[in-house]
Design an enzyme around this catalytic site. Structure first.
Site, PDB file in Angstrom:
ATOM      1  N   GLU A 182      57.400  12.768 -39.767  1.00 24.90           N
ATOM      2  CA  GLU A 182      56.698  13.344 -38.969  1.00 24.90           C
ATOM      3  C   GLU A 182      58.098  14.185 -37.825  1.00 24.90           C
ATOM      4  OE1 GLU A 182      53.442  10.904 -37.806  1.00 24.90           O
ATOM      5  OE2 GLU A 182      52.539  11.095 -39.802  1.00 24.90           O
ATOM      6  N   SER A 195      72.003  12.890 -40.153  1.00 24.45           N
ATOM      7  CA  SER A 195      71.583  12.558 -40.610  1.00 24.45           C
ATOM      8  C   SER A 195      69.593  13.205 -41.036  1.00 24.45           C
ATOM      9  CB  SER A 195      70.866  10.866 -40.967  1.00 24.45           C
ATOM     10  OG  SER A 195      69.692  10.604 -39.054  1.00 24.45           O
ATOM     11  N   HIS A 383      38.406   5.667 -46.700  1.00 25.03           N
ATOM     12  CA  HIS A 383      40.033   5.295 -45.281  1.00 25.03           C
ATOM     13  C   HIS A 383      40.269   3.692 -45.810  1.00 25.03           C
ATOM     14  CE1 HIS A 383      42.222   5.376 -41.839  1.00 25.03           C
ATOM     15  NE2 HIS A 383      43.104   6.226 -42.594  1.00 25.03           N
ATOM     16  N   HIS A 384      41.236   3.768 -46.445  1.00 25.76           N
ATOM     17  CA  HIS A 384      42.297   2.466 -46.515  1.00 25.76           C
ATOM     18  C   HIS A 384      43.258   2.907 -45.128  1.00 25.76           C
ATOM     19  CE1 HIS A 384      41.086   1.075 -50.627  1.00 25.76           C
ATOM     20  NE2 HIS A 384      40.183   1.027 -49.786  1.00 25.76           N
ATOM     21  N   GLU A 385      42.892   2.558 -43.925  1.00 28.36           N
ATOM     22  CA  GLU A 385      43.916   1.674 -42.864  1.00 28.36           C
ATOM     23  C   GLU A 385      44.715   0.867 -43.480  1.00 28.36           C
ATOM     24  OE1 GLU A 385      46.258   4.490 -41.001  1.00 28.36           O
ATOM     25  OE2 GLU A 385      47.207   2.215 -41.159  1.00 28.36           O
ATOM     26  N   HIS A 453      48.940   9.490 -46.418  1.00 32.60           N
ATOM     27  CA  HIS A 453      49.323   9.645 -44.464  1.00 32.60           C
ATOM     28  C   HIS A 453      50.422   8.854 -44.703  1.00 32.60           C
ATOM     29  CE1 HIS A 453      46.793  12.607 -42.856  1.00 32.60           C
ATOM     30  NE2 HIS A 453      46.441  12.898 -44.312  1.00 32.60           N
ATOM     31  N   GLU A 454      51.706   8.887 -44.061  1.00 29.48           N
ATOM     32  CA  GLU A 454      52.621   8.354 -43.819  1.00 29.48           C
ATOM     33  C   GLU A 454      53.306   7.826 -45.310  1.00 29.48           C
ATOM     34  OE1 GLU A 454      49.469   7.207 -41.783  1.00 29.48           O
ATOM     35  OE2 GLU A 454      50.158   9.080 -40.427  1.00 29.48           O
ATOM     36  N   GLU A 472      49.924  13.617 -46.433  1.00 29.56           N
ATOM     37  CA  GLU A 472      51.146  14.056 -45.602  1.00 29.56           C
ATOM     38  C   GLU A 472      52.856  13.913 -45.819  1.00 29.56           C
ATOM     39  OE1 GLU A 472      50.516  11.338 -42.105  1.00 29.56           O
ATOM     40  OE2 GLU A 472      49.703  12.895 -41.225  1.00 29.56           O
ATOM     41  N   GLU A 478      47.480  17.036 -36.618  1.00 28.59           N
ATOM     42  CA  GLU A 478      47.626  14.984 -35.571  1.00 28.59           C
ATOM     43  C   GLU A 478      48.176  15.742 -34.445  1.00 28.59           C
ATOM     44  OE1 GLU A 478      48.093  11.961 -37.838  1.00 28.59           O
ATOM     45  OE2 GLU A 478      50.423  12.164 -37.410  1.00 28.59           O
TER      46      GLU A 478
HETATM   47 CA    CA Z   1      50.733  10.819 -39.732  1.00 25.60          CA
END
Ligand code: CA
Length: 687
Positions: A182, A195, A383-385, A453-454, A472, A478
């Site tokens: 990100e 890098s 959602h699975h955070e 995401h991530e 994502e 965001e």
């Molecule tokens: Ca994110």
């Protein structure tokens, strides 16, 4: 249609080695391969020490000059020299395949292949194979460490692959962070890269465009790139805590190291090379894989009006979710992402045993809401955070996917906010690559589509597992909610860089660009903690018309309409987000330069509708767009969502116009874009 031919060529290298020792003639130890159109060429060679090298050229231009190959195993055990060529195999391949969901109805997979079998001349006489696949749009190569007596456990300390690109080549890149993709893109000479995470996009002095990436990242660690003292790019794998890069057993295949080659920037986007280098679909019944649009409470929480955690301002309550279901139904949005629905969010940072992936929070009745949503034609996306609590999540993964399946639901948004626990593991290392694969295979088993995401970066696995809908892995919308946002040029970098890896869940589609909603909400959890940016808005940094255009340009089979539903309800421009497709039968880049501008046309899947998205960075531009891709003899209506003449990403972002005109394949459209602007067009046959 398959068209195989094989030539076997045995080189008498061992005899030569006996005659000349280590000073063999290089000409005897090189072998070349061309692409089907003969334009791209790769040459593999061994130097006088038996070290493998490759070069890549297109027509008369050298793209990659002599670059090293091989490995160093644990204990400084060199597996990168002292080789001789045992055998060389060439073959050709030409067929087509149909993606379950994608940018095209059909994809041609046409390449020439070269496999070079190597063996150490002395010592353990270990074997290493290198396979090149050469396409008209680039190449891939990978190593195979075959099963053999002298190699049992493999511990790779370094993969020695280099990409010797001319120093003056322009490069667009994000830092080679081991835990996040990100980031804002840099534009430098290739030798100035500190890098980088791949895909890295390049433009040579002659104007040829390249992208370095990898395909089929399986049980290996993510390849980042670094530059050595000679100014040469080299592979830098993300390490395990003990410094080893990759652990495994023979036989082992590395991912494909890829170089996409285009005459212009748009060619890179039109290329399907990354998908072609992955294995065919392994999911037999794909009837449950359904692309969709979705909305949710995501933006209200990111802006700070509500919370994921249970409490007075909890966004994910039964009552508020019912209201969102009603809105989704009214707006014609099929999916509703539920975040903050489960127990444990309030224990964030206090416990590694959170959250609970099976039970709703105390104010959340999951079962009742699934039924209520069904009655309204809406499907919940769970959602699975994980908060990076991997061991904890893996205990819940199977029962939770089973529960979701049993509830009649079919999609999960995964999240990996923060660092990975145990903290010694990197998010992009082999340990996490294994986790993301376990999750993907488990989801396939229970008929669940994923939006991660991530994530670990995409490397074309969506061909093999078409339930991997989108990820994502980008500095997305965001950031507009709680930072200075993304500059107008960022959304002109993403299509030419990150999107070359695969679908992008960027979450574009904010209509309240001036953040009028801030005035309506008294509560804001970001404010007292001073986490809100000093200049709270607008941070979206595009015009409204450009928000629409992003839905055409940024491919994502699950595409979010992220703004608060009251900002869409009754808004004339929302019609475009309702009409636009999310998967396609055809994709064309009509013009484009990395970081500057792009115009894309895409044909909706199983439809005669075309959509055009055109966008610019900080500069105003005017294009003449040729509609010669339309069908002969058919009249169409174009509905044009354009920047108003006085619109501007900063000063006047929400000024736009909607107009209609009749067009056919001989028409040319004049597309006017203001600074930070865009244009979105729907072209549909007239009855
Ligand atoms: Ca994110």
């Amino acid at each position: 249609m398959k068209n195989f031919f094989k030539i076997k060529l045995y080189l008498i290298v061992i005899a030569l080695a006996g005659m000349f020792g280590c000073s063999m003639q290089p000409s005897k130890d090189s072998v070349a391969l061309s692409s089907p159109d003969s334009k791209n060429k790769v040459e593999f060679s061994l130097n006088e020490l038996g070290a493998p090298y490759y070069t890549v050229s297109r027509n008369d231009e050298t793209l990659v000059s002599k670059s090293r190959m091989g490995f160093i195993f644990k204990g400084n055990d060199h597996f990168d020299c002292n080789f001789s060529i045992l055998n060389v195999t060439k073959s050709a391949h030409n067929d087509t395949w149909q993606p379950v969901v994608g940018e095209y109805k059909e994809i041609r997979n046409n390449y020439n292949e070269l496999t070079v079998e190597l063996q150490e001349q002395e010592g353990k006489k270990r074997k290493l194979n290198v396979t090149f696949r050469l396409y008209n749009d680039g190449l891939g190569f990978r190593y195979e460490i075959p099963k053999q007596d002298n190699i049992t456990n493999i511990e790779i300390a370094s993969e020695e692959t280099e990409f010797a690109i001319a120093k003056e080549t322009t490069a667009w890149w994000i830092p080679g962070d081991y835990n996040s993709y990100e980031n804002i893109y840099n534009e430098t000479e290739v030798c100035k890269i500190d890098s980088a995470n791949t895909p890295v996009t390049l433009k040579t002095l002659q104007g040829t465009h390249l992208s370095i990436h990898e395909a089929n990242l399986t049980d290996y660690s993510d390849m980042t790139l670094k530059v050595n003292q000679k100014g040469t790019l080299y592979c830098n794998l993300v390490p395990w805590p003990d410094g080893i890069k990759v652990k495994g057993v023979a036989p082992m295949n590395t991912p494909w190291r890829t170089l996409q080659i285009g005459e212009d920037a748009g060619d890179l986007i039109e290329s399907s090379l990354i998908l072609n280098l992955n294995e065919p679909n392994r999911i037999e019944d794909t009837s449950w894989i359904k692309p969709m649009k979705y909305t949710g409470i995501w933006w209200t929480v990111h802006l700070g009006f509500e919370t994921f955690e249970v409490g007075e301002h909890h966004a994910g309550t039964t009552e508020k979710t019912k209201r969102m279901i009603d809105y989704a139904s009214k707006l014609g949005i099929k999916g509703l992402l539920i975040e903050g629905w489960n127990k444990g969010w309030d224990l964030r940072g206090k416990s590694k045993e959170i959250p609970d992936f099976l039970h709703g929070a105390e104010d959340y009745d999951l079962k009742a809401l699934v039924e209520y949503a069904k009655s309204k034609g809406v499907e919940l996306i769970v959602h699975h955070e994980t908060f990076g609590n991997i061991a904890h999540y893996e205990k819940y993964m199977e029962p939770s996917f089973k529960m979701i399946h049993d509830l009649g639901l079919s999609s999960v948004k995964g999240g990996y906010a923060g660092s990975i626990k145990p903290a010694v593991q990197q998010k992009h290392g082999q340990w996490m690559v294994r986790h993301y694969r376990k999750q993907l295979e488990m989801a396939a088993k229970y008929g669940i589509m994923l939006d991660i995401h991530e994530p670990i970066k995409q490397t074309g696995l969506r061909r093999t597992y078409p339930n991997l809908m989108t990820v994502e892995g980008v500095r997305g919308m965001e950031f507009a909610a709680w930072s200075e946002g993304n500059p107008p040029s960022h959304t002109l970098m993403v299509p030419f860089t990150r999107m070359l890896a695969g679908p992008v869940d960027y979450n574009a589609g904010i209509f309240d660009i001036k953040y009028e909603s801030l005035k309506k909400h008294k509560f804001n959890w970001r404010m007292p903690k001073k986490k809100y940016p000093k200049n709270p808005g607008p941070c979206v940094k595009t015009t409204l018309a450009k928000q629409l255009a992003l839905h055409v340009v940024l491919f994502s089979p699950m595409q979010m309409s992220p703004d608060l539903p009251e900002n869409y309800d009754g808004h004339p421009a929302f019609k475009f987000l309702q009409d636009v497709a999310v998967v396609w039968d055809d994709t064309k880049v009509l013009n484009g330069e990395v970081g500057d501008y792009i115009t894309m046309a895409r044909k909706a899947k199983d439809s005669d509708d075309w959509f055009i998205g055109s966008m610019t960075n900080e500069e105003a531009r005017t294009f003449e767009v040729d509609l010669d891709f339309l069908d002969e003899g058919i009249k169409y209506q174009a509905t044009v969502y354009a920047d108003a003449a006085d619109a501007h990403w900063d000063k006047n972002p929400t000024a736009y116009s909607i107009s209609h005109q009749e067009v056919n394949r001989n028409s040319k459209l004049t597309v006017k874009l203001v600074p930070g602007g865009g244009q979105a067009i729907r072209i549909t046959p007239l009855q």
